[in-house]
Design a protein around this motif. Structure first.
Motif, short mmCIF file in Angstrom:
data_model
loop_
_atom_site.label_atom_id
_atom_site.label_comp_id
_atom_site.label_asym_id
_atom_site.label_seq_id
_atom_site.Cartn_x
_atom_site.Cartn_y
_atom_site.Cartn_z
N MET A 181 0.92 -1.18 0.01
CA MET A 181 0.10 -0.10 -0.14
C MET A 181 0.76 1.24 -0.14
N ALA A 184 2.29 1.64 -3.36
CA ALA A 184 1.36 2.37 -4.28
C ALA A 184 1.05 3.80 -4.02
N ASP A 185 0.83 4.13 -2.84
CA ASP A 185 0.70 5.47 -2.46
C ASP A 185 1.90 6.69 -2.92
N SER A 216 -7.07 -2.88 -2.99
CA SER A 216 -8.14 -2.22 -4.27
C SER A 216 -7.76 -0.59 -4.51
N GLN A 217 -6.57 -0.53 -5.16
CA GLN A 217 -6.00 0.77 -5.60
C GLN A 217 -6.03 1.09 -7.12
#
Length: 305
Positions: A181, A184-185, A216-217
């Protein structure tokens, strides 16, 4: 129906290396680890080699199954195939998206990765980080979102590329959902692919569902390669596997799933044909959804115009 195999392995020379030591071909499609363990790595159907699996052998199998293109993943079990992938990037640009991989603990790994992306024009970096068969079996566990790895992601992002990560299953220290996460960020323009749909385990299904919801990005995709093998002893046409895939689609969206086989090793359990058509045998997905899973999603991620 047109297809893209989003997770295929080739090996011009089998030279694996992971927690069991080195791997070498010993004939008949078998391979031996440094600890003496011998296993069947290449199928014995006659379509595959006995000591290697080449692009030409793969293309013959792909053509028989309406597979237009394939994404070539590096893997520790086969050994790094970067130089071979360079050849194939030039020879078959319309058939393959080859990956490059470096060991992030090599002194000059950024230099090597820069060459692959900026001189050789690779589009994909794949990292086998799993504790079972990847970098965390060779090195002490490390943070997938730490400075060492983040420098790699930023380089790939700058070159408008893709990073694929095999993080193993939930019992492994490499299985770092929070780190994924963060990646992705911090790299919003990086396309991040999680291999094998996070390798679900029946005893940890609730946790798997929670992880999918977390991941779920917008810039995260999942390949579903080796799912029939992961869900063994599920039998062709793999109804339990399809059930898990349907649940995943309901969480992350059909447009985030990419079909793949994980051949040749996965094809020692069942034929490439079965690994290819089992979704077509189910009634879980519409025709349009199947076209996305089999082709459109992977084309958008790995073969941009």
């Amino acid at each position: 129906m047109k297809k893209i195999d989003a997770h295929l392995h080739l090996a011009k020379v089998l030279a694996g290396y992971c927690r069991r030591g080195e791997l070498r071909a010993v004939g008949g499609g078998k391979a031996q680890w440094g600890n003496g363990e011998v296993f069947q790595l290449l199928p014995t159907t006659g379509e595959y080699g006995e000591e290697s699996f080449t692009a030409e052998q793969a293309l013959a199998i792909m053509d028989r199954n309406d597979v237009e293109r394939a994404v070539l993943m590096n893997g520790s079990m086969y050994g790094l195939q970067n130089i071979y992938h360079e050849e194939l990037l030039e020879k078959y640009p319309d058939r393959f998206c080859p990956s490059c991989e470096v060991d992030p603990f090599m002194t000059n790994h950024i230099e090597a990765l820069t060459r692959f992306f900026e001189e050789k024009h690779f589009h994909l970096a794949k990292f086998e980080v799993s504790s079972g068969g990847g970098l965390m079996g060779c090195h002490d566990p490390f943070d997938l979102s730490g400075d060492r790895m983040m420098e790699i992601y930023k380089l790939v992002e700058k070159n408008k590329g893709v990073v694929a990560l095999d993080v193993g299953d939930i019992n492994m220290e490499s299985h770092q959902t929070a780190a994924l996460m963060r990646i992705a960020d911090r790299c919003p323009n990086l396309k991040l692919v999680i291999c094998h749909l996070l390798a679900p385990m029946r005893t940890k299904k609730k946790e798997w569902v929670a992880e999918l919801k977390m991941l779920s990005q917008a810039n995260i995709w999942f390949d579903i390669a080796a799912m029939p093998k992961i869900m063994a002893p599920d039998q062709y046409p793999y109804p339990e596997t399809v059930e898990y895939l349907s649940e995943a689609a309901s969480i992350v969206g059909v447009n985030k799933l990419m079909w793949g086989t994980d051949a040749p090793y996965a094809a020692t359990q069942d034929s490439y044909e079965h690994l290819t058509d089992y979704l077509l045998k189910s009634k879980a997905f519409t025709q349009a959804e199947l076209e996305n899973i089999y082709y459109n999603n992977a084309k958008g991620v790995y073969f941009p115009e």
